[in-house]
Design a protein around this motif. Structure first.
Motif, PDB file in Angstrom:
ATOM      1  N   GLU A 150     127.249  37.392  34.360  1.00 21.54           N
ATOM      2  CA  GLU A 150     127.559  37.578  35.779  1.00 21.54           C
ATOM      3  C   GLU A 150     128.372  38.845  36.002  1.00 21.54           C
ATOM      4  O   GLU A 150     128.295  39.459  37.073  1.00 21.54           O
ATOM      5  CB  GLU A 150     128.306  36.359  36.312  1.00 21.54           C
ATOM      6  CG  GLU A 150     127.456  35.092  36.356  1.00 21.54           C
ATOM      7  CD  GLU A 150     128.257  33.870  36.767  1.00 21.54           C
ATOM      8  OE1 GLU A 150     129.479  34.023  37.011  1.00 21.54           O
ATOM      9  OE2 GLU A 150     127.669  32.776  36.849  1.00 21.54           O
TER      10      GLU A 150
ATOM     11  N   GLU B 210     119.068  37.029  29.008  1.00 18.16           N
ATOM     12  CA  GLU B 210     118.733  35.850  29.805  1.00 18.16           C
ATOM     13  C   GLU B 210     117.892  34.867  28.994  1.00 18.16           C
ATOM     14  O   GLU B 210     118.071  33.647  29.089  1.00 18.16           O
ATOM     15  CB  GLU B 210     117.981  36.276  31.068  1.00 18.16           C
ATOM     16  CG  GLU B 210     118.868  36.992  32.087  1.00 18.16           C
ATOM     17  CD  GLU B 210     118.073  37.536  33.258  1.00 18.16           C
ATOM     18  OE1 GLU B 210     116.825  37.640  33.127  1.00 18.16           O
ATOM     19  OE2 GLU B 210     118.685  37.853  34.301  1.00 18.16           O
TER      20      GLU B 210
ATOM     21  N   ARG C 174     127.601  33.186  29.882  1.00 17.26           N
ATOM     22  CA  ARG C 174     127.179  33.205  31.288  1.00 17.26           C
ATOM     23  C   ARG C 174     128.154  33.999  32.149  1.00 17.26           C
ATOM     24  O   ARG C 174     127.748  34.732  33.060  1.00 17.26           O
ATOM     25  CB  ARG C 174     127.055  31.778  31.793  1.00 17.26           C
ATOM     26  CG  ARG C 174     125.827  31.051  31.252  1.00 17.26           C
ATOM     27  CD  ARG C 174     125.870  29.575  31.542  1.00 17.26           C
ATOM     28  NE  ARG C 174     124.573  28.937  31.330  1.00 17.26           N
ATOM     29  CZ  ARG C 174     124.410  27.662  31.037  1.00 17.26           C
ATOM     30  NH1 ARG C 174     125.480  26.871  30.936  1.00 17.26           N
ATOM     31  NH2 ARG C 174     123.207  27.155  30.865  1.00 17.26           N
TER      32      ARG C 174
END
Length: 259
Positions: free
Chosen positions: A34, A145, A30
């Motif tokens: 980002e 994702e 994650r």
């Protein structure tokens, strides 16, 4: 010579370790997403799935006989097999979606191999005999994702095994002998009625994680309850008692009516 499977207490010591590592890998994935590092995020999320698969493998191995040892160690060391373990458990939570067990299993096997190959793509530059460069940057944000979401679902299912009292409580109510009998019954049921056995396994998973079960519907992400082990034990006892009850009902139905 193949090493034996670790005993039940050792397997239950391994499970939280691999789940914690899987959660760390998912968190790293994650962070990379980002930061826009999509290929590496994809690869780390797949590694997280493999770790969750190892936890599922350990759960299955509790109470397994020595004959399962070669399969255990082969799955432990083979990347696509660990993905199969992880994705297979998620199918139990989400249902077949209209597929047969055979078609879903074939899909999982195919997807596991493709996911493993794409994981490597996220880490390395490859060059094939046709002169084509295969770059990590070919992995799309959508793909990353999607696999992060799948890993997050696996994490939600696994959290119950991080409760400090669950492993000891499981051993107290579900002995290896009991689990071995349940496994043998499940294998027989799967041969006789694959789809029916799949739904029974889904029911056991739902009861064990304290979730409502509705046949054919997607189960919510598990929210561990304090009575998880009691519910799992009760479910296993009912599954073992059912064939005997069915036999008794059959004998009763065959008796002549009282004159």
């Amino acid at each position: 010579m193949t090493a034996p499977i670790p005993d039940a207490p050792e397997l239950l010591r391994i499970i939280p370790a691999v789940i914690n590592n899987a959660d760390d890998l998912l968190g790293d994935a994650r962070v990379l997403m980002e930061a826009g590092r999509v290929p590496r995020a994809y690869s780390l999320a797949v590694l997280a799935l493999e770790e969750f698969g190892k936890a599922n493998l350990c759960l299955y191995a509790i109470g397994a006989g020595p004959g399962f040892a070669p399969e255990f160690w082969k799955s432990w060391r083979t990347h696509p097999r660990k993905l199969i373990e992880s994705l297979g458990m998620q199918s139990l939570a989400n249902g077949l979606g209209g597929q047969t067990v055979q078609s879903r299993l074939a899909e999982i096997v195919t997807n596991s191999k493709g996911t493993h190959d794409l994981k490597l793509r996220g880490l390395y530059v490859d060059y094939d005999q046709a002169g084509q460069l295969q770059l990590p940057q070919s992995i799309t944000r959508e793909a990353a994702e999607a696999v992060i979401e799948v890993a997050a679902d696996a994490s939600a299912m696994a959290q119950v095994w991080l409760q400090p009292d669950v492993p000891e409580a499981l051993l107290s109510v579900a002995t290896p002998e009991t689990l071995d009998r349940v496994r043998a019954m499940a294998e027989q049921a799967a041969l006789a009625d694959p789809e029916g056995a799949f739904e029974r396994a889904r029911e056991l998973l739902a009861r064990g994680t304290g979730q409502p079960y509705v046949a054919g519907e997607v189960s919510p992400s598990p929210d561990p309850l304090a009575n998880i082990v009691t519910e799992m034990a009760a479910a296993m006892e009912s599954f073992q008692a059912e064939p005997a009850q069915q036999e008794a009902d059959t004998r009763q139905a065959q008796k002549p009516d009282d004159q």
